[in-house]
Design a protein around this motif. Sequence first.
Motif, PDB file in Angstrom:
ATOM      1  N   PHE A 103       0.835  -1.203   0.000  1.00  0.00           N
ATOM      2  CA  PHE A 103       0.000   0.000   0.000  1.00  0.00           C
ATOM      3  C   PHE A 103       0.872   1.256   0.000  1.00  0.00           C
ATOM      4  O   PHE A 103       0.597   2.221  -0.723  1.00  0.00           O
ATOM      5  N   VAL A 104       1.926   1.250   0.805  1.00  0.00           N
ATOM      6  CA  VAL A 104       2.845   2.394   0.845  1.00  0.00           C
ATOM      7  C   VAL A 104       3.565   2.540  -0.498  1.00  0.00           C
ATOM      8  O   VAL A 104       3.711   3.649  -1.022  1.00  0.00           O
ATOM      9  N   ASN A 263      -3.739   9.446   3.570  1.00  0.00           N
ATOM     10  CA  ASN A 263      -3.787   8.875   2.228  1.00  0.00           C
ATOM     11  C   ASN A 263      -2.378   8.506   1.774  1.00  0.00           C
ATOM     12  O   ASN A 263      -1.435   9.269   1.988  1.00  0.00           O
ATOM     13  N   ASN A 264      -2.221   7.334   1.154  1.00  0.00           N
ATOM     14  CA  ASN A 264      -0.864   6.852   0.850  1.00  0.00           C
ATOM     15  C   ASN A 264      -0.109   7.726  -0.150  1.00  0.00           C
ATOM     16  O   ASN A 264       1.074   8.016   0.038  1.00  0.00           O
ATOM     17  N   GLY A 352      -9.110   0.030   3.214  1.00  0.00           N
ATOM     18  CA  GLY A 352      -9.426   1.180   2.387  1.00  0.00           C
ATOM     19  C   GLY A 352      -8.230   2.102   2.226  1.00  0.00           C
ATOM     20  O   GLY A 352      -7.123   1.668   1.956  1.00  0.00           O
ATOM     21  N   SER A 353      -8.444   3.408   2.431  1.00  0.00           N
ATOM     22  CA  SER A 353      -7.371   4.391   2.263  1.00  0.00           C
ATOM     23  C   SER A 353      -6.740   4.783   3.596  1.00  0.00           C
ATOM     24  O   SER A 353      -6.038   5.791   3.687  1.00  0.00           O
ATOM     25  N   ASN A 354      -6.999   3.987   4.633  1.00  0.00           N
ATOM     26  CA  ASN A 354      -6.489   4.326   5.960  1.00  0.00           C
ATOM     27  C   ASN A 354      -5.059   3.800   6.124  1.00  0.00           C
ATOM     28  O   ASN A 354      -4.817   2.736   6.684  1.00  0.00           O
ATOM     29  N   LEU A 358      -3.519   0.717   8.856  1.00  0.00           N
ATOM     30  CA  LEU A 358      -2.984  -0.528   8.301  1.00  0.00           C
ATOM     31  C   LEU A 358      -1.529  -0.730   8.719  1.00  0.00           C
ATOM     32  O   LEU A 358      -1.146  -1.815   9.170  1.00  0.00           O
ATOM     33  N   VAL A 359      -0.720   0.318   8.583  1.00  0.00           N
ATOM     34  CA  VAL A 359       0.702   0.211   8.938  1.00  0.00           C
ATOM     35  C   VAL A 359       0.864  -0.071  10.427  1.00  0.00           C
ATOM     36  O   VAL A 359       1.650  -0.930  10.840  1.00  0.00           O
ATOM     37  N   ASP A 360       0.105   0.642  11.271  1.00  0.00           N
ATOM     38  CA  ASP A 360       0.215   0.455  12.720  1.00  0.00           C
ATOM     39  C   ASP A 360      -0.207  -0.952  13.127  1.00  0.00           C
ATOM     40  O   ASP A 360       0.419  -1.581  13.994  1.00  0.00           O
ATOM     41  N   PHE A 361      -1.274  -1.471  12.517  1.00  0.00           N
ATOM     42  CA  PHE A 361      -1.730  -2.822  12.851  1.00  0.00           C
ATOM     43  C   PHE A 361      -0.658  -3.844  12.496  1.00  0.00           C
ATOM     44  O   PHE A 361      -0.341  -4.736  13.294  1.00  0.00           O
TER      45      PHE A 361
END
Length: 421
Positions: A103-104, A263-264, A352-354, A358-361
Amino acid sequence: MNERLSQFSKTAGPGILFACTAIGVSHLVQSTRAGADFGLLILGFVILVLLLKYPFFEYGSRYANSTQTSIIDGYKKLGKPALWLYFLLTISSMFFVTGAVGFVTAGFFENLFGIDFLGEWTVIILFAVCVGTLAIGKYNVLDSLIKIIAIVLLISTISAFLFALYNGPIDPVIGFEPKELWNITGIFFLLALMGWMPTAVDLSSWNSLWTLERIKQTSYKPKLKETLLEFRLAYIITSILAVMFVVLGSFIFYGSGEELPNNNSHFANKVVTLYTETIGDWSYIIIAASAFTVMFGTIIAVLDGYSRSLQRTVELIFTKKEDKIRTKFRTFYVIFLIVISTGALVVIFQFGSNLKELVDFATVLSFVIAPIIAIFNFRLVTGKYLEKEHQPSTLLKILSFSGIVFLSGFAIFFLFIKFLQ
């Protein structure tokens, strides 16, 4: 002198792959966020975790060189339950880790080419290119290109860092209130930061696989000190860059009252701005291209690492005789590439766009897993499984014990907090 350089060039590779994997999300995203949100206060934790996690990454390279087998083979020596636990931990984290990195990377791709109309197709195309590249065995060519661009990013980061030091931190805006570190949100981010600083501990198994692959590729078996030197140089560079990104985030964003985007692609633009605000606008396209290429190197290394480690784990679990392993499971590598990328896509669509969530999880999940892998690695290099002359020094053993206590303590603390919520 020339002979030493020749030997080092034959050994070099696994450490560079490790560095390319680490410099991705943990540096470009998490270190930048850390400095931007908490300033230099966070720097001590970054240095501490880099120091305490070091032994467990080194042990992957140490074990591979000493035994000529991967550390995953070592997990089997600890007992089938240990190997199965590693297998389950890998499966439980690989989709989230790959999804976060993918995603990143997609964000840096969109930022580089100014694309905002492809949406989810960006990451789909990205994964397809990665899987295709690895499946047809063209990674060696790509790896050479990544090393060149990584050098550009290295020089650019050092330049931006020196310019930032010269200019000094920005003046805080009126009414600026720093974020609180010692609350639930702050502690959660701290764990997320440390989870991938410089990367997840379970990725240490990849070091051993890459070390063996490099030996096979060059037909040169380096001495233990040569393998460790190559890895240590890579780890030192990775650690210095982590500190630099924290300082850059702090000097350019901390106190500005400006929140880093979720947003990425917008986040990628802000990261690239770190450089252009210190080096100059002329450098934007060079930095944007370098940052994307490094992230692309990260995602392709992640896909390769997970697929290699899963293939080896499955081979060890389901095959009793070594001579039957390669013929029976050699196609599993490509199958795992497809499975991992597909699962990662599902995770990305779910979040989604979060970007930050996502990265923290993914990073917190890696931190919770870390103590288990750390204990496995420590047992393999300090017990009967490794000859005395290949075992780590007393100082490194003390550092390992401290690291296990540190990682276990924070993991238990996190689980305790989540249980109370």
